[in-house]
Design a protein around this motif. Structure first.
Motif, short mmCIF file in Angstrom:
data_model
loop_
_atom_site.label_atom_id
_atom_site.label_comp_id
_atom_site.label_asym_id
_atom_site.label_seq_id
_atom_site.Cartn_x
_atom_site.Cartn_y
_atom_site.Cartn_z
N SER A 109 -18.28 22.72 12.86
CA SER A 109 -17.12 23.20 13.62
C SER A 109 -17.53 24.09 14.78
CB SER A 109 -16.16 23.95 12.71
OG SER A 109 -15.67 23.09 11.70
N ARG A 110 -18.62 24.82 14.63
CA ARG A 110 -19.10 25.67 15.73
C ARG A 110 -19.58 24.83 16.92
NH1 ARG A 110 -20.62 28.98 11.44
NH2 ARG A 110 -22.64 28.00 11.13
N GLU A 111 -20.09 23.64 16.62
CA GLU A 111 -20.70 22.81 17.66
C GLU A 111 -19.79 21.74 18.24
OE1 GLU A 111 -23.68 23.63 18.77
OE2 GLU A 111 -23.71 25.24 17.30
N SER A 112 -18.84 21.25 17.44
CA SER A 112 -18.00 20.14 17.92
C SER A 112 -16.66 20.15 17.21
CB SER A 112 -18.71 18.81 17.67
OG SER A 112 -18.59 18.42 16.31
N GLY A 113 -15.79 19.28 17.68
CA GLY A 113 -14.47 19.11 17.08
C GLY A 113 -14.44 18.02 16.02
#
Length: 144
Positions: free
Chosen positions: A27-31
């Motif tokens: 979640s920190r890196e992408s949706g």
């Protein structure tokens, strides 16, 4: 992804927590986790505080990807967990609220209002000051 999402429902705390950690990292890196937001919102109604804690963390972590305003539509149910029946769940969620407010500035006023009117008397005297301190810290962080 499906395996990790299934593990969120694990009654074995270590398995559920491992899945949570992985999903939070994604979640920190992408949706990529965001399409499962409805599942997280559904988890809020669980009798298990473990499931509610996991759901709240993932909702906050995916707020920046919330283009469909699913959080906005469910904000009252989400914010009700500021005074979750389990103080540990409430505390963890309260600590996540500044990130949620930063990702969803339109909800900032609702979040601050809910924090200010939180009734902490439901908690044992040993936990109440901790929850109240977390609330004060979250308010200060959101307002700064």
């Amino acid at each position: 992804m499906t395996d990790k999402l299934d593990m969120l429902w694990s009654k074995t705390p270590s398995r559920g927590y491992a899945a949570l950690k992985e999903l939070l990292a994604i979640s920190r890196e992408s949706g990529a986790v965001y399409p499962y937001m409805e599942q997280f919102i559904e988890m809020l109604g669980s009798d298990s505080s473990y499931f509610r804690t996991r759901a709240l963390a993932l909702i906050a972590a995916n707020a920046k990807w919330d283009t469909d305003c699913r959080i906005d539509e469910n904000i009252d149910a989400i914010l009700s967990h500021i005074t979750d029946p389990k103080p540990v769940t409430a505390r963890q969620f309260i600590k996540d609220l500044p990130a949620l407010a930063a990702a969803k500035p339109d909800l900032r006023r609702d979040i601050l209002s809910a924090l200010r009117r939180a009734e902490t008397q439901r908690y044992p005297l040993s936990m109440r000051p901790l929850v109240e301190r977390d609330i004060r810290n979250a308010i200060a962080e959101i307002e700064s």
